[in-house]
Design a protein around this motif. Structure first.
Motif: not given
Length: 321
Positions: A229-233, A253, A265-268, A273, A291
């Motif tokens: 997963s990727i953190r998206i802010l 979130s 702020d969550f993990r995708c 994607w 980010e």
């Protein structure tokens, strides 16, 4: 909840099924020790309780013990009527006319004083359900198949395809005015979500024995398998926050960080994607991704492509497509 109300609620729960002290503690938001004291009090009042140890055990009522018919208090009546009214907003449900008749029956048996207490509240509180024209003629049958864990063969219409799929339905839920079915798909070898109004035909079938990946069916849920997963802010405006909060997966979130700014702020999951890129692109100026950098870059490229499509062409005197 007052103690006397909790004792009555425990009795009602035990009339339905055996309960452990921990499950009751979680249900009534008290400690396990408090529940054990309540059980002691009920026994002292003459309620025939007994306990069975072990994983399948718990507290039970002696067979034959029944409470007399109970009257809903104002808060309980408000809860039931509020929930029923939200169902009446759905374009189609498996409950059909029952969603109307049960509300009328409840009102008919409530004391007039109770109705006077709850009607003003009901007039000012509601669950927002978008108006949809979609019909779900197979919803009732689908509920039955799901409850019995039956495999089904469905003719499913998606945006780009219309084909037969072998599914094992696991959960039915309503969201955004539509009904959805989470099901393990033999063709995709994973659990997916399907719009119920797009089911054109349903047939019950035996469990398919020649599908690839059959050995993984018990782990069919996508969430059961490890996934990067990727953190998206991102920063959001008020409107952006409202739109993000409506999303089933990331709505919780969203956090307000100042008077005019919200944060997401969550993990995708890596497999989602493409969804993330499209989601933030549709938010436009109501969101700013902080980010990761490659998400910012993809949004920039999409914006450029959109700009190229609508750029003015001075030679033709019109927008360049």
């Amino acid at each position: 909840m007052k103690r006397k109300d909790r004792l009555l609620a425990i009795l009602i729960a035990l009339q339905q099924r055996p309960e452990t002290a921990q499950r009751l503690a979680d249900k009534f938001e008290v400690s396990k020790r408090t529940i054990l004291r309540d059980m002691q009090s009920l026994s002292e009042m003459g309620v025939p309780l007994y306990a069975i140890p072990g994983p399948a055990g718990g507290f039970r009522l002696m067979e034959g013990f029944q409470l007399p018919p109970l009257q809903l208090n104002a808060q309980e009546a408000l809860t039931v009527l509020f929930a029923l009214r939200s169902l009446t907003k759905m374009a189609d449900t498996p409950f059909r006319e029952a969603r109307w008749t049960v509300a009328d029956k409840i009102r008919a048996i409530l004391p007039e004083q109770t109705l006077k207490q709850i009607e003003p509240v009901l007039a000012h509180v509601e669950i927002e359900v978008p108006e949809r024209r979609a019909k779900t003629p197979h919803l009732s049958a689908l509920l039955e198949h799901t409850a019995e864990s039956r495999w089904i063969h469905v003719l499913y219409r998606s945006e780009n395809h219309r084909r037969w799929l072998k599914l094992l339905p696991r959960r039915i839920y309503a969201a955004h005015g539509f009904w959805y079915c989470e099901a393990y798909s033999a063709a995709h070898e994973e659990q997916r979500t399907f719009r119920v109004d797009r089911f054109e035909q349903i047939e019950r079938i035996d469990e398919p024995g020649d599908e690839p990946g059959k050995g993984r069916r018990q782990e069919g849920k996508r969430g059961d398998r490890p996934e990067s997963s990727i953190r998206i802010l991102a920063k959001l405006t008020y409107r952006g926050a409202l739109l993000a909060e409506q999303d089933f997966h990331i709505g919780d979130s969203v956090k307000q960080v100042s008077e005019e700014e919200w944060e997401l702020d969550f993990r995708c999951p890596a497999s989602e994607w493409g969804w993330a890129v499209r989601f933030f692109f549709t938010l436009g100026l109501d969101a700013e991704v902080i980010e990761p950098e490659h998400l910012r870059n993809e949004l920039f490229e999409m914006a450029n492509r959109l700009g190229d499509r609508y750029r003015f062409d001075p030679k033709s005197g019109r927008e360049k497509g």
